[in-house]
Design an enzyme around this catalytic site. Structure first.
Site, short mmCIF file in Angstrom:
data_model
loop_
_atom_site.label_atom_id
_atom_site.label_comp_id
_atom_site.label_asym_id
_atom_site.label_seq_id
_atom_site.Cartn_x
_atom_site.Cartn_y
_atom_site.Cartn_z
CD GLU A 190 31.34 -25.44 -21.33
OE1 GLU A 190 30.97 -26.46 -20.73
OE2 GLU A 190 32.32 -24.77 -21.01
CG HIS B 212 26.37 -24.59 -15.62
ND1 HIS B 212 26.91 -23.82 -14.61
CD2 HIS B 212 27.41 -25.06 -16.33
CE1 HIS B 212 28.23 -23.84 -14.71
NE2 HIS B 212 28.56 -24.59 -15.75
CD GLU B 213 26.96 -27.49 -19.01
OE1 GLU B 213 27.80 -26.79 -19.63
OE2 GLU B 213 27.18 -27.98 -17.88
CG HIS C 200 29.30 -22.74 -20.19
ND1 HIS C 200 30.35 -21.97 -19.73
CD2 HIS C 200 29.20 -23.78 -19.31
CE1 HIS C 200 30.86 -22.53 -18.62
NE2 HIS C 200 30.17 -23.62 -18.34
CD GLU D 219 32.73 -23.84 -15.97
OE1 GLU D 219 31.55 -23.73 -15.63
OE2 GLU D 219 33.09 -24.45 -17.01
CG ASP E 252 41.99 -32.66 -16.89
OD1 ASP E 252 41.16 -31.78 -17.19
OD2 ASP E 252 42.25 -33.64 -17.60
CE1 TYR F 2 31.40 -25.31 -12.84
CE2 TYR F 2 33.66 -25.58 -12.09
CZ TYR F 2 32.66 -25.87 -13.00
OH TYR F 2 32.91 -26.71 -14.05
N1 BES Z 1 32.60 -26.79 -18.64
C1 BES Z 1 32.13 -27.57 -17.55
C2 BES Z 1 32.62 -28.98 -17.59
C3 BES Z 1 34.11 -29.15 -17.47
C4 BES Z 1 34.81 -28.47 -16.51
C5 BES Z 1 34.76 -30.02 -18.29
C6 BES Z 1 36.17 -28.65 -16.40
C7 BES Z 1 36.13 -30.20 -18.18
C8 BES Z 1 36.83 -29.52 -17.23
C9 BES Z 1 30.60 -27.60 -17.48
O1 BES Z 1 30.00 -26.44 -17.91
C10 BES Z 1 30.22 -27.76 -16.02
O2 BES Z 1 30.62 -26.96 -15.25
N2 BES Z 1 29.45 -28.77 -15.69
C11 BES Z 1 28.98 -28.99 -14.35
C12 BES Z 1 27.57 -28.47 -14.26
C13 BES Z 1 27.20 -27.75 -13.00
C14 BES Z 1 28.16 -26.77 -12.46
C15 BES Z 1 25.81 -27.19 -13.07
C16 BES Z 1 29.04 -30.48 -14.07
O3 BES Z 1 29.49 -31.23 -14.96
O4 BES Z 1 28.70 -30.91 -13.00
ZN ZN Z 2 30.36 -24.82 -16.65
#
Ligand code: BES
Ligand code: ZN
Length: 616
Positions: free
Chosen positions: A276, A300-301, A304, A323, A380, A388
């Site tokens: 996002e 989703h994005e 955010h 999330e 991480d 989520y």
């Molecule tokens: N902010 C996250 C991506 C992220 C999470 C980056 C943790 C680094 C560490 C992003 O919004 C996300 O959740 N992306 C998901 C999308 C899905 C839940 C619809 C993805 O990448 O799969």
């Molecule tokens: Zn996310």
């Protein structure tokens, strides 16, 4: 060995001291050097005191070379790079006491530095690794704590600041950042400089940059898609619903404050589905399914832009505020676009992936709590679907508890409006929820028995399973049941037509249902004969299909799995598939060997995590 410590009072994973002195604005002057694979230059910081006296500012850094630190009148300032701690990098402490002593309420300092070629926030791609094969590419992924490897910064979401930037790149390439890009471009010989401005204060994890041979196409009043020229048209088609989604989001959460909302489709090694980054969502090319069936990632994005980017978790122990709220909003958008039944269908899938995840992690794992303790832990590594799905189902539960969407949605909007531009923890949310409904006698009675402590601070599955409308999931379950009842001896009663009326997400759901069962090898093979899942390109379908094959120990499918974990880099797919191959002893050496051969073309943060999963 001594017990790990919280690095600062507000954030266990940051050395910085924003409770004492604050960064209000940053200006980056960067040169992107593809030959050396480094970004270098100067960052100018505007500092404001928070509590007196201010002696030092402490920045987070990792793998950075700091050349000099100066005040705005050019005087050298004393600085010290402390010892590295775990995965958190090194504190950079700068003496700024003398600057504040002279009575100034705001001071400027400038750090001259460069990144290392191993910078964990960046992936450098050689020309051959791009679709066009003619130009190199670099992109960043700063969440959770990688911004510190890109620049010295206050790398905690506790603190937010605005930024401007001037980025010099080879003339043939285009730079994008998580900011509005200025039309004003300066060209000097074979270089050009792109300028950027982020007017809304943001946390460091939302700083982003990408540089490559990228082209664009406007697809809506405030949206342009960007990608290598090969993918521009496919991206424009896939994400055509973006404006409609933005409108739905505004209806739910209030005005979109960021100006433009663009989408950059990255090369396949991008480790996420989407990120996002303000003004320009970064997205994986695996979303280009051709039927818009994966566009929920864009919903989703987009969400955010409120949940996370405006109302921000105070640190990553409260990641569910980012999330969980975003998944909740994402599904509300889908409900506005596709109907409430579709939202319910997505919630069923979410509950299933939560169950699967908690089974794998074990239900007494502290990381299955909604609010976690990250002291001494790399955020991480704790990443999972728990924040989520446990997070969003908690909000769904609260929605039902107060009497449904008509009552909950106004509260949701109120929560966003009251907390925008802030960084908050879970107690702020809880208190606001309770306060909002106290004056309503009937509702305050209904919410009395909410077991906050179990939801927020206990491991394992949620204490309550809400009921979801199954009307779109029923066909998936019926087909799954028919397959499970078949004895694999009688003539195969299935045909390609079984899936004729299924939309893509229902095929995904059908496979997710099967993953909860023990399906024999002969049945999985029969399924290939009947449905030819090997030919499906949709990544959600492909991922579950390949997992099913691995679960059934179908060895001939292993090359397809190895191909899938190499041709794209989404950790969501790559990690479980590698883990599954690791757990299958006969295949383990092949998986490890394949990883070793291909890790150099992975993003370093992904390679690090997968190496851990493979116990290397
Ligand atoms: N902010 C996250 C991506 C992220 C999470 C980056 C943790 C680094 C560490 C992003 O919004 C996300 O959740 N992306 C998901 C999308 C899905 C839940 C619809 C993805 O990448 O799969
Ligand atoms: Zn996310």
């Amino acid at each position: 060995m001594s017990a790990p410590k919280r690095l600062s009072p507000n954030d266990p994973n940051s050395f910085s001291n924003p409770e004492n002195v604050r960064v209000d604005h940053m200006h980056m002057k960067w040169n992107v050097d593809f030959a050396k694979k480094i970004i270098g230059g100067q960052v100018t910081y505007r500092l404001l005191p928070v509590t007196q006296p201010v002696q030092q500012i402490v920045f987070d850094t990792r793998q950075l070379t700091v050349n000099s630190v100066k005040s705005s009148d050019g005087k050298a300032l004393l600085f010290k790079l402390g010892d590295p701690v775990l995965n958190f990098g090194q504190p950079l402490s700068i003496d700024v006491g003398s600057l504040f002593n002279s009575g100034s309420s705001s001071v400027e300092i400038q750090v001259d530095y460069e990144t290392s070629p191993e910078c964990s926030a960046l992936q450098w791609l050689d020309a051959e690794q791009t679709a066009g094969k003619a130009h190199p590419y670099v992109f960043s992924q700063c969440e959770m704590i990688h911004a510190r490897s890109l620049l010295p910064c206050v790398d905690t979401p506790f603190s937010k600041c605005t930024y401007t930037a001037e980025v010099t790149v080879p003339k043939a390439l285009q730079a994008l950042m998580s900011a509005e890009v200025s039309k004003d471009i300066v060209e000097v010989s074979d270089k050009k400089t792109n300028k950027f401005e982020q007017k809304v204060p943001i946390p460091a994890y939302l700083i982003a940059i990408a540089v490559g041979h990228i082209k664009s196409k406007k697809i809506g009043p405030r949206t342009t898609v960007w990608s290598e020229p090969e993918f521009v048209d496919a991206s424009a088609y896939e994400f055509a619903e973006t404006e409609e989604m933005l409108n739905a989001a505004e209806q739910l959460m209030g005005k979109y404050v960021w100006g433009v909302y663009d989408i950059l489709v990255l090369p396949p090694s991008f480790p996420m589905g989407g990120m996002e980054n303000p003004n320009v969502t970064f997205a994986t090319p695996t979303l280009l399914a051709g039927d818009r069936s994966l566009a929920n990632v864009i919903a989703h994005e987009i969400s955010h832009s409120w949940t996370g980017n405006l109302v921000t978790n105070i640190n990553f122990e409260h990641f569910w505020l980012n999330e969980g709220f975003t998944v909740y909003a994402e599904r509300k958008i889908m409900s506005i676009l596709k109907g409430e039944k579709f939202r319910q269908f997505e919630c069923i899938g979410g509950w299933k992936s939560l169950t699967d995840c908690i089974n794998t992690m074990k239900s007494d794992n502290p990381m299955t709590k909604l609010v976690t303790d990250l002291t001494g832990l790399d955020p991480d590594e704790f990443f999972s679907v728990v924040p989520y799905e446990k997070g969003s189902v908690f909000l769904y539960y609260l929605e039902e508890k107060v009497g449904g969407p008509a009552v909950f949605e106004p509260f949701f909007k109120h929560y966003i409006q009251e907390n925008q531009f802030k960084s908050i923890d879970t107690d702020v949310f809880k208190k606001m929820f309770i306060d909002y409904f106290t004056n309503n006698l009937r509702i305050s009675e209904l919410i009395k028995d909410i077991d906050w402590d179990t939801w927020l601070y206990t491991t394992g599955m949620p204490p309550v399973k809400p009921s979801f409308d199954t009307s779109l999931a029923d066909v998936c379950i019926e087909l799954k049941n028919r397959w499970m009842e078949w004895d694999a001896v009688e003539p195969c009663p299935f045909s390609k037509g079984d899936l004729r009326k299924f939309f893509s997400q229902q095929i995904t759901e059908f496979l997710a249902e099967l993953l909860e069962e023990e399906v024999s090898l002969s049945k999985v093979q029969a399924m290939q004969t009947v449905y030819d899942f090997n030919s499906y390109k949709n990544c959600e379908i492909r991922f579950r299909w390949l997992r099913l094959c691995l679960k059934a120990k179908w060895e001939a499918q292993v090359p397809l799995v190895l191909q899938f974990v190499t041709e794209q880099g989404r950790m969501k797919y790559v990690r479980p598939l590698y883990r599954e191959m690791y757990n299958w002893e006969e295949i383990r050496p092949r998986a490890i060997d394949h990883f070793k051969k291909t890790r150099s073309s992975m993003m370093s943060m992904s390679a690090t995590i997968i190496a851990k999963d493979l116990h290397l």
